[in-house]
Scaffold this motif. Sequence first.
Motif, PDB file in Angstrom:
ATOM      1  N   VAL A  84       0.723  -1.684  -0.097  1.00 27.55           N
ATOM      2  CA  VAL A  84      -0.051   0.081   0.084  1.00 27.55           C
ATOM      3  C   VAL A  84       0.655   0.825  -0.112  1.00 27.55           C
ATOM      4  CG1 VAL A  84      -1.857   1.521   1.273  1.00 27.55           C
ATOM      5  CG2 VAL A  84      -1.886  -1.406   1.554  1.00 27.55           C
ATOM      6  N   ALA A  85       0.640   2.743  -0.815  1.00 29.24           N
ATOM      7  CA  ALA A  85       1.455   3.413  -1.403  1.00 29.24           C
ATOM      8  C   ALA A  85       0.247   4.307  -0.665  1.00 29.24           C
ATOM      9  CB  ALA A  85       2.131   3.657  -2.355  1.00 29.24           C
ATOM     10  N   THR A  86       0.783   5.403   0.559  1.00 31.03           N
ATOM     11  CA  THR A  86      -0.210   5.758   0.758  1.00 31.03           C
ATOM     12  C   THR A  86       0.955   7.333   0.901  1.00 31.03           C
ATOM     13  OG1 THR A  86      -1.054   4.195   2.350  1.00 31.03           O
ATOM     14  CG2 THR A  86      -2.029   6.842   2.639  1.00 31.03           C
ATOM     15  N   SER A  87      -0.442   8.487   1.033  1.00 33.95           N
ATOM     16  CA  SER A  87       0.106   9.836   0.672  1.00 33.95           C
ATOM     17  C   SER A  87      -1.338  10.281   1.204  1.00 33.95           C
ATOM     18  CB  SER A  87       0.651  10.276  -0.254  1.00 33.95           C
ATOM     19  OG  SER A  87      -0.391  10.684  -1.320  1.00 33.95           O
ATOM     20  N   SER A  88      -0.861  12.305   0.980  1.00 32.61           N
ATOM     21  CA  SER A  88      -1.823  13.120   1.457  1.00 32.61           C
ATOM     22  C   SER A  88      -2.994  12.939   0.577  1.00 32.61           C
ATOM     23  CB  SER A  88      -1.344  14.361   1.844  1.00 32.61           C
ATOM     24  OG  SER A  88      -0.213  15.234   1.157  1.00 32.61           O
ATOM     25  N   SER A  89      -2.172  12.920  -0.667  1.00 37.42           N
ATOM     26  CA  SER A  89      -3.477  12.738  -2.133  1.00 37.42           C
ATOM     27  C   SER A  89      -4.033  11.452  -2.146  1.00 37.42           C
ATOM     28  CB  SER A  89      -2.573  13.110  -3.000  1.00 37.42           C
ATOM     29  OG  SER A  89      -1.710  12.298  -3.192  1.00 37.42           O
ATOM     30  N   GLY A  90      -4.127  10.263  -1.841  1.00 40.92           N
ATOM     31  CA  GLY A  90      -4.285   9.170  -1.785  1.00 40.92           C
ATOM     32  C   GLY A  90      -3.710   7.924  -0.906  1.00 40.92           C
ATOM     33  N   GLU A  91      -4.041   6.888  -1.395  1.00 34.68           N
ATOM     34  CA  GLU A  91      -3.596   5.610  -1.514  1.00 34.68           C
ATOM     35  C   GLU A  91      -3.894   4.292  -2.721  1.00 34.68           C
ATOM     36  OE1 GLU A  91      -4.718   3.856   2.222  1.00 34.68           O
ATOM     37  OE2 GLU A  91      -6.151   1.800   1.091  1.00 34.68           O
ATOM     38  N   THR A  92      -2.713   3.529  -2.933  1.00 39.27           N
ATOM     39  CA  THR A  92      -2.720   2.550  -4.147  1.00 39.27           C
ATOM     40  C   THR A  92      -2.519   1.470  -3.495  1.00 39.27           C
ATOM     41  OG1 THR A  92      -2.189   4.405  -5.562  1.00 39.27           O
ATOM     42  CG2 THR A  92      -2.216   2.362  -6.415  1.00 39.27           C
ATOM     43  N   SER A  93      -2.717   0.297  -3.680  1.00 38.91           N
ATOM     44  CA  SER A  93      -2.407  -0.796  -3.215  1.00 38.91           C
ATOM     45  C   SER A  93      -2.101  -2.021  -4.818  1.00 38.91           C
ATOM     46  CB  SER A  93      -3.237  -1.525  -2.710  1.00 38.91           C
ATOM     47  OG  SER A  93      -4.700  -1.499  -3.141  1.00 38.91           O
ATOM     48  N   TRP A  94      -1.642  -2.479  -4.934  1.00 35.38           N
ATOM     49  CA  TRP A  94      -0.542  -3.854  -4.847  1.00 35.38           C
ATOM     50  C   TRP A  94      -0.994  -5.369  -4.543  1.00 35.38           C
ATOM     51  CZ3 TRP A  94       1.822  -2.617 -10.181  1.00 35.38           C
ATOM     52  CH2 TRP A  94       2.110  -3.462 -11.248  1.00 35.38           C
ATOM     53  N   SER A  95      -1.382  -5.929  -4.828  1.00 39.20           N
ATOM     54  CA  SER A  95      -1.868  -7.251  -4.322  1.00 39.20           C
ATOM     55  C   SER A  95      -1.015  -8.356  -5.712  1.00 39.20           C
ATOM     56  CB  SER A  95      -2.879  -7.975  -3.632  1.00 39.20           C
ATOM     57  OG  SER A  95      -3.659  -7.190  -3.131  1.00 39.20           O
ATOM     58  N   ALA A  96       0.095  -9.879  -4.375  1.00 39.39           N
ATOM     59  CA  ALA A  96       0.367 -10.463  -4.887  1.00 39.39           C
ATOM     60  C   ALA A  96       0.148 -11.968  -4.337  1.00 39.39           C
ATOM     61  CB  ALA A  96       2.290 -10.249  -5.324  1.00 39.39           C
ATOM     62  N   VAL A  97       0.582 -13.083  -4.797  1.00 38.17           N
ATOM     63  CA  VAL A  97       0.363 -14.192  -3.480  1.00 38.17           C
ATOM     64  C   VAL A  97       1.700 -15.045  -3.752  1.00 38.17           C
ATOM     65  CG1 VAL A  97      -0.737 -16.606  -3.253  1.00 38.17           C
ATOM     66  CG2 VAL A  97      -2.117 -14.706  -3.875  1.00 38.17           C
ATOM     67  N   LEU A  98       2.128 -15.180  -2.473  1.00 35.99           N
ATOM     68  CA  LEU A  98       3.060 -15.727  -2.328  1.00 35.99           C
ATOM     69  C   LEU A  98       2.589 -17.946  -1.875  1.00 35.99           C
ATOM     70  CD1 LEU A  98       6.151 -16.051  -1.552  1.00 35.99           C
ATOM     71  CD2 LEU A  98       5.766 -15.178   0.830  1.00 35.99           C
ATOM     72  N   ASP A  99       3.294 -18.336  -2.472  1.00 34.96           N
ATOM     73  CA  ASP A  99       3.031 -19.668  -1.881  1.00 34.96           C
ATOM     74  C   ASP A  99       4.513 -20.526  -1.495  1.00 34.96           C
ATOM     75  OD1 ASP A  99       1.834 -21.703  -2.788  1.00 34.96           O
ATOM     76  OD2 ASP A  99       1.489 -22.375  -4.263  1.00 34.96           O
ATOM     77  N   VAL A 100       4.290 -20.875  -1.046  1.00 36.16           N
ATOM     78  CA  VAL A 100       5.856 -21.153  -0.200  1.00 36.16           C
ATOM     79  C   VAL A 100       4.786 -23.111   0.203  1.00 36.16           C
ATOM     80  CG1 VAL A 100       7.358 -21.556   1.916  1.00 36.16           C
ATOM     81  CG2 VAL A 100       6.310 -19.479   2.020  1.00 36.16           C
ATOM     82  N   THR A 101       6.237 -24.117  -0.946  1.00 34.40           N
ATOM     83  CA  THR A 101       6.465 -25.395  -0.697  1.00 34.40           C
ATOM     84  C   THR A 101       7.369 -26.007   0.136  1.00 34.40           C
ATOM     85  OG1 THR A 101       7.439 -25.109  -2.996  1.00 34.40           O
ATOM     86  CG2 THR A 101       4.670 -24.599  -3.110  1.00 34.40           C
ATOM     87  N   GLU A 102       6.467 -27.516   0.879  1.00 34.04           N
ATOM     88  CA  GLU A 102       7.771 -27.981   0.847  1.00 34.04           C
ATOM     89  C   GLU A 102       8.865 -27.954   0.323  1.00 34.04           C
ATOM     90  OE1 GLU A 102       8.358 -29.156   3.915  1.00 34.04           O
ATOM     91  OE2 GLU A 102       6.541 -28.960   4.989  1.00 34.04           O
ATOM     92  N   SER A 103      10.055 -27.994  -0.183  1.00 34.18           N
ATOM     93  CA  SER A 103      11.204 -28.512  -0.978  1.00 34.18           C
ATOM     94  C   SER A 103      11.218 -30.287  -1.347  1.00 34.18           C
ATOM     95  CB  SER A 103      11.999 -28.276  -0.926  1.00 34.18           C
ATOM     96  OG  SER A 103      12.836 -28.289   0.351  1.00 34.18           O
ATOM     97  N   GLY A 104      11.624 -30.529  -2.768  1.00 32.81           N
ATOM     98  CA  GLY A 104      11.514 -31.432  -2.628  1.00 32.81           C
ATOM     99  C   GLY A 104      10.191 -33.268  -2.410  1.00 32.81           C
TER     100      GLY A 104
END
Length: 100
Positions: free
Chosen positions: A80-100
């Motif tokens: 979330v980028a916030t300033s006095s003139s508003g805010e903008t957000s950007w989402s992403a998914v992190l998927d953590v898996t068992e290795s091997g």
Amino acid sequence: GSSGSSGPPIILQGPANQTLAVDGTALLKCKATGDPLPVISWLKEGFTFPGRDPRATIQEQGTLQIKNLRISDTGTYTCVATSSSGETSWSAVLDVTESG
């Protein structure tokens, strides 16, 4: 050129969806600009992050770093980028898996 007040912050580079192995390190980028300069904060599943988790830090440029990944780190992370003139957000998914 545009005159008058500028709009909300602009996220130049937001986090990308990624799949990583347990014990790895996640780097979720967030580069934003605007006038006035926005402040970067992060949410995980809509809640303030990193909170008290010492494995996670927000770096100078706004990049979220999570070390020693665990399965429980899987989720949607929002910059979330916030300033006095508003805010903008950007989402992403992190998927953590068992290795091997």
